[in-house]
Design a protein around this motif. Structure first.
Motif, PDB file in Angstrom:
ATOM      1  N   ASP A 121      -9.259  -6.331  -1.595  1.00 39.10           N
ATOM      2  CA  ASP A 121     -10.674  -6.280  -1.940  1.00 39.10           C
ATOM      3  C   ASP A 121     -11.030  -7.559  -2.703  1.00 39.10           C
ATOM      4  OD1 ASP A 121     -13.165  -5.933  -3.205  1.00 39.10           O
ATOM      5  OD2 ASP A 121     -12.819  -3.797  -3.549  1.00 39.10           O
ATOM      6  N   HIS A 134      -2.620  -3.687  -2.657  1.00 42.68           N
ATOM      7  CA  HIS A 134      -2.798  -4.062  -4.058  1.00 42.68           C
ATOM      8  C   HIS A 134      -1.467  -4.548  -4.612  1.00 42.68           C
ATOM      9  CE1 HIS A 134      -1.415   0.107  -4.115  1.00 42.68           C
ATOM     10  NE2 HIS A 134      -0.889  -0.165  -5.305  1.00 42.68           N
ATOM     11  N   PHE A 154      -6.553   2.744  -6.924  1.00 48.23           N
ATOM     12  CA  PHE A 154      -6.520   2.323  -5.534  1.00 48.23           C
ATOM     13  C   PHE A 154      -6.365   3.539  -4.636  1.00 48.23           C
ATOM     14  CE2 PHE A 154      -5.507  -1.867  -7.233  1.00 48.23           C
ATOM     15  CZ  PHE A 154      -6.348  -2.640  -6.462  1.00 48.23           C
ATOM     16  N   SER A 184       0.847  -1.195   0.000  1.00 43.60           N
ATOM     17  CA  SER A 184       0.000   0.000   0.000  1.00 43.60           C
ATOM     18  C   SER A 184       0.876   1.236   0.000  1.00 43.60           C
ATOM     19  CB  SER A 184      -0.930   0.006   1.222  1.00 43.60           C
ATOM     20  OG  SER A 184      -0.164   0.081   2.411  1.00 43.60           O
ATOM     21  N   HIS A 207      -9.595  -8.863  -6.418  1.00 43.58           N
ATOM     22  CA  HIS A 207      -8.514  -9.843  -6.379  1.00 43.58           C
ATOM     23  C   HIS A 207      -8.694 -10.905  -7.465  1.00 43.58           C
ATOM     24  CE1 HIS A 207      -5.175 -11.973  -4.549  1.00 43.58           C
ATOM     25  NE2 HIS A 207      -5.856 -13.081  -4.769  1.00 43.58           N
ATOM     26  N   SER A 216      -5.324  -7.914  -4.586  1.00 42.79           N
ATOM     27  CA  SER A 216      -5.995  -6.870  -3.821  1.00 42.79           C
ATOM     28  C   SER A 216      -6.566  -7.432  -2.536  1.00 42.79           C
ATOM     29  CB  SER A 216      -7.135  -6.252  -4.647  1.00 42.79           C
ATOM     30  OG  SER A 216      -7.861  -5.311  -3.883  1.00 42.79           O
TER      31      SER A 216
END
Length: 122
Positions: free
Chosen positions: A69, A91, A85, A49, A73, A67
């Protein structure tokens, strides 16, 4: 104004197979920047990140998105896709056997000293 700037490529020890080409020589953490990121075939940018937002335009090749998320992903991204992002969201990418290149427009991630980059590996 006409100018050709020969900027040196940058690398980071935590990102083997990744080469960064900054659009300018004047790189400051926290200042808007654009960089071209080239990933060699099969290489991985592991989950990480930044303290700033990042928008990435895929310009060549393809990769699987990593990710935190679950909806993102594993998705395949390729030329023409734009990935965004927010700051502090994990990520990364796994490049295909053709590799991948993208332009990152961000709030100042890369500087000349790789030890001072705004990158926190998960």
């Amino acid at each position: 104004m006409r100018e050709i700037s020969h900027n040196q490529p940058l690398t980071h020890p935590g990102l083997p197979g990744v080469t960064i080409f900054p659009f300018t020589k004047d790189l400051h953490r926290g200042a808007q920047q654009e960089v071209l990121v080239e990933m060699s075939p099969g290489c991985e940018i592991p989950l990480h990140s930044h303290a700033v937002d990042a928008t990435m335009l895929i310009v060549d090749g393809e990769a699987r998105l990593l990710s935190s998320d679950p909806h993102l992903h594993g998705q395949l991204v390729h030329r023409g896709d734009v990935v965004f992002f927010e700051r502090d969201v994990n990520h990364g990418f796994v490049a295909s056997d053709r590799g991948m290149a993208f332009v990152s427009s961000n709030g100042g991630i890369v500087v000349h000293d790789s030890g001072a980059w705004d990158i926190a590996f998960a």
